[in-house]
Design an enzyme around this catalytic site. Structure first.
Site, PDB file in Angstrom:
ATOM      1  N   ARG A 278      16.603 -27.066 -19.600  1.00 11.97           N
ATOM      2  CA  ARG A 278      17.630 -27.158 -20.641  1.00 11.97           C
ATOM      3  C   ARG A 278      17.699 -28.569 -21.222  1.00 11.97           C
ATOM      4  NH1 ARG A 278      23.084 -24.532 -18.594  1.00 11.97           N
ATOM      5  NH2 ARG A 278      22.174 -25.236 -16.665  1.00 11.97           N
TER       6      ARG A 278
ATOM      7  N   LYS B 166      17.759 -13.847  -6.893  1.00  8.40           N
ATOM      8  CA  LYS B 166      18.348 -12.720  -6.155  1.00  8.40           C
ATOM      9  C   LYS B 166      19.320 -11.914  -7.006  1.00  8.40           C
ATOM     10  CE  LYS B 166      21.668 -15.860  -4.314  1.00  8.40           C
ATOM     11  NZ  LYS B 166      21.004 -17.141  -4.241  1.00  8.40           N
TER      12      LYS B 166
ATOM     13  N   GLY C   9      15.491 -17.616   1.780  1.00 16.62           N
ATOM     14  CA  GLY C   9      14.691 -18.819   1.559  1.00 16.62           C
ATOM     15  C   GLY C   9      13.280 -18.762   2.103  1.00 16.62           C
TER      16      GLY C   9
ATOM     17  N   GLU D 284      29.089 -25.444  -1.521  1.00 15.22           N
ATOM     18  CA  GLU D 284      29.153 -25.956  -2.887  1.00 15.22           C
ATOM     19  C   GLU D 284      30.605 -26.261  -3.256  1.00 15.22           C
ATOM     20  OE1 GLU D 284      26.703 -24.422  -5.715  1.00 15.22           O
ATOM     21  OE2 GLU D 284      25.229 -23.637  -4.320  1.00 15.22           O
TER      22      GLU D 284
ATOM     23  N   LYS E  97      21.600 -10.124  -1.656  1.00 12.52           N
ATOM     24  CA  LYS E  97      20.456 -10.086  -0.738  1.00 12.52           C
ATOM     25  C   LYS E  97      20.405  -8.749   0.001  1.00 12.52           C
ATOM     26  CE  LYS E  97      20.566 -15.111  -0.242  1.00 12.52           C
ATOM     27  NZ  LYS E  97      21.196 -16.242   0.457  1.00 12.52           N
TER      28      LYS E  97
ATOM     29  N   GLY F 259      17.637 -24.487   0.505  1.00 12.62           N
ATOM     30  CA  GLY F 259      17.059 -25.826   0.416  1.00 12.62           C
ATOM     31  C   GLY F 259      15.815 -25.822  -0.456  1.00 12.62           C
TER      32      GLY F 259
END
Ligand code: HSE
Length: 441
Positions: free
Chosen positions: A57, A115, A144, A200, A215, A316
């Site tokens: 972006r 996902k 992951g 987060e 998931k 990660g």
């Protein structure tokens, strides 16, 4: 990143040319590993792989990427004639869906870590890839670095799966692990996880189970060859898990985990699948109980293979990039062979059973008065809802008595209705802990 635009001459054959969509934590790690491992990847594939464009972006946010590779026009990049393969690590539904569809239409195989998109529109995406005879691989979308989707799609393709039970969200596993280790409540453990970077700033997707539900939908679709979307998945997060729940679990030899559970229920024409994400008590002897911190693990039960466990880092940049690169090697090999890898079909078409009908077990702790007839009255309420009790324990006496009840398996609606009734009974002072139980003998 000087080696990114590797010369064709060094390897004879022209390289396979890759468009990278997105260059955040995972995309950046993909670029770096492709650069560092270029010679090994070329040897394993039989051809060099070269990144010819990176869609972002804000190009000025990517000083490490050679400027001539950067573009803001992802749509133009995916259909360029000099692009053979597309790696999508931007996430979200749009524009990712349109970009993948355009890539398939243009005959390009795709590796995705998305996902949310696969859980919403996996059937249509697979159909579009199959129609064009190209690949859609997305190992990085679930857990992951852990090789999981390829084993389900390929290694276990000759078996019948019964259950897939996973810890597929590292943030919530970290929080629940800390609650068990320190006795902290949810809010305190979340604050610690946020401070240390495990959660987060807006933890909703993880804490409320949305991430795990996406998931679970992907796992159930692959395990049972049936169309399952995230909206089919029953979902409860961990914000209502209390320090009392965690302590009660320990008292019965259990630990609390946020589980993604996908299971086949019934046989033959009556077969269906139950797919759910919720916190549950599991015995400390269960292999998933030992999965601590931010790690992920998935436990699979198959008719012939028996029990299998997959364990590792579920998030990660580098761990996720490892899964992306594994897929990139696979789709590159397929492309050079002039073939597509195994697709995924929903041939079984099993319906998803509503949560109310899913067979579950409950642990219920009640504060009651210790008087003759109380236990009988409580037991009668379970019986009235058709729920069979497995174990009952009483702690304390007089006014401070606690009943700890673990049920046998019953439809979830019956168990939930029992708890509602118990809350309304005069002899029950408080329902102090209610949690589903998995894996108890
Ligand atoms: N946020 C996820 C987790 C990783 O905490 O496990 C990406 O799906």
């Amino acid at each position: 990143m000087n080696g990114l635009a590797t010369s064709t001459a060094r390897h004879g054959n022209p390289p396979l040319r890759v468009a990278l969509l997105g260059c955040g934590t995972v995309g950046g790690a993909v670029l770096r590993l492709m650069d560092e491992q270029g010679d090994d990847l070329a040897a394993r594939i039989g051809r060099r792989v070269e990144v010819v464009g990176v869609a972002v972006r804000r190009p000025d946010h990517h000083p490490d990427v050679p400027a001539h590779l950067l573009t803001t026009d992802a749509q133009a990049l995916v259909v360029r004639d000099d692009v053979d393969l597309v790696v999508e690590v931007i996430g979200g539904i749009e524009p990712a869906r349109s970009l993948l569809m355009a890539a398939f239409e243009a005959g390009k195989s795709v590796v995705s870590a998305n996902k949310a998109l696969l859980a919403e529109d996996g059937v249509a995406l697979h159909a579009a890839a199959a129609k064009s005879g190209v690949d859609l691989y997305y190992e990085a979308a679930v857990a992951g670095a852990i090789p999981l989707l390829r084993p389900l799609r390929e290694s276990l393709a000759g078996d019948q799966l019964r259950r897939v039970v996973g810890i597929v969200n590292g943030t919530t596993n970290y929080i629940l692990s800390r609650m068990a280790e320190t006795g902290a409540g949810f809010a305190e453990a979340l604050a610690e996880a946020t401070e240390l970077g495990y959660a987060e700033a807006d933890p909703t997707a993880d804490v409320d189970g949305f991430d795990a539900a996406a998931k679970a939908a992907i796992l159930a679709s692959l395990a049972f060859h049936s169309p399952v979307t995230a909206s089919d998945v029953y979902r409860e997060g961990i914000s209502a898990v209390t320090a009392i729940d965690v302590a009660r679990a320990a008292e019965i030899g259990c630990t609390v985990k946020l589980l993604a559970i996908c299971e086949r229920v019934g046989d033959g024409d009556g077969a269906s699948i139950a797919v759910r994400v919720h916190p549950a008590m599991i015995p400390t002897s269960h292999p998933l109980a030992a999965v601590g911190g931010a790690f992920n693990a998935v436990f699979v039960e198959a008719e012939a293979a028996g029990q299998l466990m997959f364990y590792g880092q579920g998030a990660g940049g580098e761990p996720t990039a490892s899964a992306v690169l594994g897929d990139l090697v696979a789709v590159s090999r397929n492309r050079l062979a002039g073939a597509a890898g195994p697709g995924t079909t929903s041939y079984a078409g099993l319906p998803v059973r509503p949560m109310a009908e899913a067979p579950t077990r409950y642990h219920v702790s009640l504060d009651v008065a210790d008087k003759p007839g109380v236990l009988a009255t409580v037991a009668q309420e379970f019986a009235r809802h058709g729920v069979s009790i497995s174990t009952v324990r009483q702690d304390g006496r007089g006014d401070a008595a606690t009943l700890v009840i673990v049920t046998h398996s019953a439809p979830d609606a019956a168990l939930s209705a029992t708890v509602t009734s118990l809350r309304e009974m005069d002899i029950v002072r408080a329902v102090t802990s209610v949690l589903r139980v998995e894996g108890l003998a």
